[in-house]
Design an enzyme around this catalytic site. Structure first.
Site, PDB file in Angstrom:
ATOM      1  N   SER A  52      74.942  11.201 -37.697  1.00  0.00           N
ATOM      2  CA  SER A  52      75.007  10.030 -38.566  1.00  0.00           C
ATOM      3  C   SER A  52      73.620   9.736 -39.106  1.00  0.00           C
ATOM      4  O   SER A  52      72.607  10.119 -38.501  1.00  0.00           O
ATOM      5  CB  SER A  52      75.508   8.822 -37.760  1.00  0.00           C
ATOM      6  OG  SER A  52      75.329   7.614 -38.454  1.00  0.00           O
TER       7      SER A  52
ATOM      8  N   TYR B  77      75.742   2.530 -30.775  1.00  0.00           N
ATOM      9  CA  TYR B  77      76.084   3.668 -31.628  1.00  0.00           C
ATOM     10  C   TYR B  77      74.813   4.381 -32.072  1.00  0.00           C
ATOM     11  O   TYR B  77      74.722   5.618 -31.992  1.00  0.00           O
ATOM     12  CB  TYR B  77      76.878   3.180 -32.831  1.00  0.00           C
ATOM     13  CG  TYR B  77      77.295   4.267 -33.791  1.00  0.00           C
ATOM     14  CD1 TYR B  77      78.368   5.099 -33.495  1.00  0.00           C
ATOM     15  CD2 TYR B  77      76.640   4.452 -34.999  1.00  0.00           C
ATOM     16  CE1 TYR B  77      78.777   6.089 -34.374  1.00  0.00           C
ATOM     17  CE2 TYR B  77      77.037   5.446 -35.890  1.00  0.00           C
ATOM     18  CZ  TYR B  77      78.101   6.253 -35.574  1.00  0.00           C
ATOM     19  OH  TYR B  77      78.497   7.244 -36.445  1.00  0.00           O
TER      20      TYR B  77
END
Length: 275
Positions: free
Chosen positions: A142, A155
């Site tokens: 990501s 996250y």
């Protein structure tokens, strides 16, 4: 080398392949001639995707938080399609909200799926690839591996960890014939990102990520940002003094605590908190 030639006939295992980015990766690589094994915690979804791809592809249950499950999945792929040439580590989950209010089950789930699940996949497939002198492991990480958005603390931690782990493993595999690639997309239009703000990058389609995977299999690279300017922009911002760096980052990077839509995330987060 044509992109089809780079992939045709190769056995590709995709984790989290039952929907979203993983499904589109499976579809794109199958169209390029790969024999695809779709793994997902939702076996019904995995089987559906594989059946839609055709007879040369398989869909199986896969829980990336379990070494036994991951090993059994790879063994079955080996017995039905052949040795895994490419592993795409795609499975991931995300909880959004204030760090102090995050349920511990969500913290642990993100660590187990996003970070340890990737490590587990690498550890299980890399030795055989080393022995053969060829193979490719592609991990969907990501932009959160480079940035840290308020509201996505855990996250971001898992995605920073993934990038650090892969950097180290890449050095250990140097000269072995095994390639590592990590794809770093901004916000992608999937259930995982439902209701989140996108910042300047806008919302990406899963097909754009799938195309990036095909590209790195054709011409291996270690880091691929989507959009491509994210990494160089982040590096440039990092050269600024801290006050200026913070001011610029706060204008470009969304604050999920203020800008996300909890209502749009309610169903997804409810499942994450109870699974």
């Amino acid at each position: 080398m044509s992109r089809r030639y780079a992939v045709a006939g190769r056995v590709v295992a995709v984790t989290g392949g039952g929907r979203g980015i993983g499904e589109r990766i499976a579809v794109r690589l199958a169209a390029a001639g790969a024999r695809v094994a779709v793994g997902d915690i939702d076996e019904t979804a995995a089987v559906r995707v594989a059946s839609e791809l055709g007879d040369e592809h398989v869909g199986r249950h896969l829980d990336v938080t379990s070494t036994e499950s991951f090993g059994a999945f790879l063994d079955e792929v080996g017995s039905t399609l052949g040795s895994v040439d490419v592993l795409v580590n795609n499975a991931g989950v995300m909880w959004v909200g204030p760090f102090a209010e995050e349920p511990e089950i969500c913290l642990r789930r993100q660590l187990e799926v996003n970070l340890v699940g990737v490590m587990r996949g690498v550890r299980l497939v890399a030795p055989a690839m080393q022995a053969r002198g060829s193979g490719h492991i592609v991990t969907i990480a990501s932009a959160g591996s480079l940035l840290a958005l308020p509201g996505e603390a855990s996250y971001a931690a898992t995605k920073h960890g993934v990038l650090g782990y892969l950097k180290a493993v890449r050095e250990e595999l140097l000269g072995s014939g095994v390639h590592l690639s990590v794809v770093l997309p901004a916000v992608v239009d999937t259930q995982l990102a439902a209701g989140t703000a996108t910042g300047i990058a806008g919302r990406l389609s899963p097909d754009r990520v799938a195309e990036a995977v095909l590209e790195v299999l054709t011409k291996p690279r270690f880091e691929v940002s989507i959009p491509r300017y994210v990494d160089p922009l982040n590096r440039a911002i990092g050269l600024l003094p801290r006050p200026a760096r913070d001011a610029v980052s706060r204008r470009l990077v969304p604050n999920q605590l203020r800008e996300s839509d909890p209502g749009a995330r309610a169903d997804y987060q409810s499942r994450l908190e109870t699974d």
